[in-house]
Design a protein around this motif. Structure first.
Motif, PDB file in Angstrom:
ATOM      1  N   ASN A   1     -96.419 -81.078   5.400  1.00  0.00           N
ATOM      2  CA  ASN A   1     -95.522 -79.932   5.252  1.00  0.00           C
ATOM      3  C   ASN A   1     -95.841 -78.803   6.218  1.00  0.00           C
ATOM      4  O   ASN A   1     -95.035 -77.891   6.383  1.00  0.00           O
ATOM      5  CB  ASN A   1     -95.593 -79.395   3.816  1.00  0.00           C
TER       6      ASN A   1
ATOM      7  N   PHE B   1     -87.616 -67.117  -0.664  1.00  0.00           N
ATOM      8  CA  PHE B   1     -87.060 -68.164   0.188  1.00  0.00           C
ATOM      9  C   PHE B   1     -85.541 -68.217   0.013  1.00  0.00           C
ATOM     10  O   PHE B   1     -84.788 -68.275   0.992  1.00  0.00           O
ATOM     11  CB  PHE B   1     -87.681 -69.520  -0.162  1.00  0.00           C
ATOM     12  N   ASN B   2     -85.086 -68.172  -1.239  1.00  0.00           N
ATOM     13  CA  ASN B   2     -83.648 -68.236  -1.512  1.00  0.00           C
ATOM     14  C   ASN B   2     -82.933 -66.987  -1.020  1.00  0.00           C
ATOM     15  O   ASN B   2     -81.806 -67.059  -0.498  1.00  0.00           O
ATOM     16  CB  ASN B   2     -83.410 -68.427  -3.005  1.00  0.00           C
TER      17      ASN B   2
ATOM     18  N   SER C   1     -86.560 -74.292   9.598  1.00  0.00           N
ATOM     19  CA  SER C   1     -87.494 -75.243   8.999  1.00  0.00           C
ATOM     20  C   SER C   1     -88.793 -75.317   9.790  1.00  0.00           C
ATOM     21  O   SER C   1     -88.886 -74.847  10.929  1.00  0.00           O
ATOM     22  CB  SER C   1     -86.858 -76.637   8.966  1.00  0.00           C
TER      23      SER C   1
ATOM     24  N   THR D   1     -91.293 -70.514   4.836  1.00  0.00           N
ATOM     25  CA  THR D   1     -91.285 -71.962   5.037  1.00  0.00           C
ATOM     26  C   THR D   1     -92.047 -72.639   3.917  1.00  0.00           C
ATOM     27  O   THR D   1     -93.124 -72.185   3.525  1.00  0.00           O
ATOM     28  CB  THR D   1     -91.929 -72.312   6.400  1.00  0.00           C
ATOM     29  N   LYS D   2     -91.528 -73.733   3.416  1.00  0.00           N
ATOM     30  CA  LYS D   2     -92.126 -74.419   2.268  1.00  0.00           C
ATOM     31  C   LYS D   2     -93.326 -75.276   2.696  1.00  0.00           C
ATOM     32  O   LYS D   2     -93.290 -76.500   2.642  1.00  0.00           O
ATOM     33  CB  LYS D   2     -91.078 -75.242   1.539  1.00  0.00           C
ATOM     34  N   THR D   3     -94.346 -74.575   3.146  1.00  0.00           N
ATOM     35  CA  THR D   3     -95.619 -75.221   3.450  1.00  0.00           C
ATOM     36  C   THR D   3     -96.532 -75.086   2.237  1.00  0.00           C
ATOM     37  O   THR D   3     -96.242 -74.322   1.307  1.00  0.00           O
ATOM     38  CB  THR D   3     -96.294 -74.569   4.662  1.00  0.00           C
ATOM     39  N   THR D   4     -97.658 -75.776   2.258  1.00  0.00           N
ATOM     40  CA  THR D   4     -98.610 -75.669   1.162  1.00  0.00           C
ATOM     41  C   THR D   4     -99.119 -74.236   1.029  1.00  0.00           C
ATOM     42  O   THR D   4     -99.240 -73.699  -0.077  1.00  0.00           O
ATOM     43  CB  THR D   4     -99.785 -76.635   1.385  1.00  0.00           C
TER      44      THR D   4
ATOM     45  N   THR E   1     -95.996 -71.739  -0.190  1.00  0.00           N
ATOM     46  CA  THR E   1     -95.579 -71.858  -1.588  1.00  0.00           C
ATOM     47  C   THR E   1     -96.659 -71.388  -2.559  1.00  0.00           C
ATOM     48  O   THR E   1     -96.388 -71.239  -3.746  1.00  0.00           O
ATOM     49  CB  THR E   1     -95.198 -73.314  -1.914  1.00  0.00           C
TER      50      THR E   1
ATOM     51  N   ASN F   1     -82.577 -70.369   6.737  1.00  0.00           N
ATOM     52  CA  ASN F   1     -83.997 -70.375   7.087  1.00  0.00           C
ATOM     53  C   ASN F   1     -84.306 -71.459   8.113  1.00  0.00           C
ATOM     54  O   ASN F   1     -83.783 -72.569   8.041  1.00  0.00           O
ATOM     55  CB  ASN F   1     -84.845 -70.625   5.835  1.00  0.00           C
TER      56      ASN F   1
ATOM     57  N   PHE G   1     -92.591 -66.812  -4.096  1.00  0.00           N
ATOM     58  CA  PHE G   1     -92.118 -67.422  -2.859  1.00  0.00           C
ATOM     59  C   PHE G   1     -90.719 -68.011  -3.002  1.00  0.00           C
ATOM     60  O   PHE G   1     -89.864 -67.817  -2.132  1.00  0.00           O
ATOM     61  CB  PHE G   1     -93.083 -68.515  -2.391  1.00  0.00           C
ATOM     62  N   ASP G   2     -90.452 -68.734  -4.071  1.00  0.00           N
ATOM     63  CA  ASP G   2     -89.159 -69.402  -4.211  1.00  0.00           C
ATOM     64  C   ASP G   2     -88.011 -68.406  -4.221  1.00  0.00           C
ATOM     65  O   ASP G   2     -86.965 -68.633  -3.591  1.00  0.00           O
ATOM     66  CB  ASP G   2     -89.127 -70.251  -5.488  1.00  0.00           C
TER      67      ASP G   2
END
Length: 271
Positions: free
Chosen positions: A20, A212-213, A225, A197-200, A203, A223, A208-209
């Motif tokens: 990720n 992100f949205n 990637s 970015t949905k990295t370890t 997140t 966003n 974060f979520d």
């Protein structure tokens, strides 16, 4: 993207943790474009991730190194130069960590010892990597050095606490060393300010979520990637961007210059 943008170029990629991560995807893209590299991460991070699998896929080696320790960086560069057969054309700094965020400390409740650790790992290590590179004279002319940043260096995001300060310091170091390295050897130094970015690592930040949205709805392109960021990094490593240096480059789908969007306005019109 044109083929073989990095043919004949060699360098170091830090911070690949798992599939990720931006650094992981960058390694795959660099290999795809003909570049050769050594992977590195701190020993503790290596135990958490799967970097050895990436090394096998990319026909390279992993050299453990703590980028906050000058002696580790010296050893990393010496061993990488021996493996790669010459000086470096690119370096990726993809390193960041905040004990305060991990342990839920707000900005007004920082543990200052932890904050200093955040700054050392996330920003001052960037200076150390370039300082050692200069001292060892290990960068080729027109080489490219890239660090990963975030817009919290310019704007307030309450959940980002001391990492916002670290990113601001990172960007300042890129300008300061960009000038110095440009004068010395035409080496370019830039930072890329990436979308959430949905990295370890990403997140793991509280809220974060939701953010992100929010950024997805605000950005006209959505966003960016991790994979598209890797493409951008490849262009920065290539000769196509030779005259770009000392810049903080926004790679965020237009988020950084959008005041508000119709989607966000619609959520508030009936309140």
């Amino acid at each position: 993207m044109p083929e073989n943008l990095l043919k004949g170029k060699v360098g170091i990629i830090t911070g690949a943790l798992d599939e990720n991560s931006i650094a992981w995807k960058t390694a795959l893209k660099v290999k795809e474009q003909g570049g050769r590299f050594v992977l590195t991460n701190a020993p503790i991070a290596m135990r958490m991730g799967a970097i050895k699998e990436l090394a096998e896929e990319c026909n390279t080696i992993v050299i453990p190194a703590d980028a906050t320790v000058v002696e580790d960086v010296e050893k990393l560069y010496a061993e990488a130069k021996e493996f790669l057969g010459g000086n470096f054309d690119f370096l990726l700094h993809s390193i960041g960590m905040s004990p305060n965020i991990r342990k839920g400390r707000s900005y007004g409740e920082l543990n200052y010892d932890w904050a200093m650790k955040s700054y050392d790992v996330s920003a001052i290590s960037f200076h150390k990597m370039m300082h050692v590179a200069e001292k060892m004279d290990i960068m080729n002319e027109w080489a490219s050095i890239v660090g990963l940043s975030y817009i919290a260096a310019q704007r307030v995001y309450p959940f980002y606490t001391d990492m916002a300060d670290a990113k601001a310091l990172l960007e300042s170091i890129a300008r300061g060393y960009g000038y110095r390295f440009g004068k010395l050897k035409k080496v370019r130094v830039n930072t890329i300010s990436q979308s959430p970015t949905k990295t370890t690592a990403g997140t793991g930040i509280g809220g974060f979520d939701s953010f992100f949205n929010f950024a997805e709805k605000l950005s006209p392109l959505g966003n960016a990637s991790a994979e598209s960021c890797a493409d951008y990094i490849v262009t920065m490593f290539s000769d196509m961007t030779r005259m770009v240096t000392m810049q903080n480059l926004y790679h965020d789908g237009g988020y950084s210059f959008t005041g508000i969007s119709e989607e966000i306005m619609d959520q508030f019109k009936d309140l």
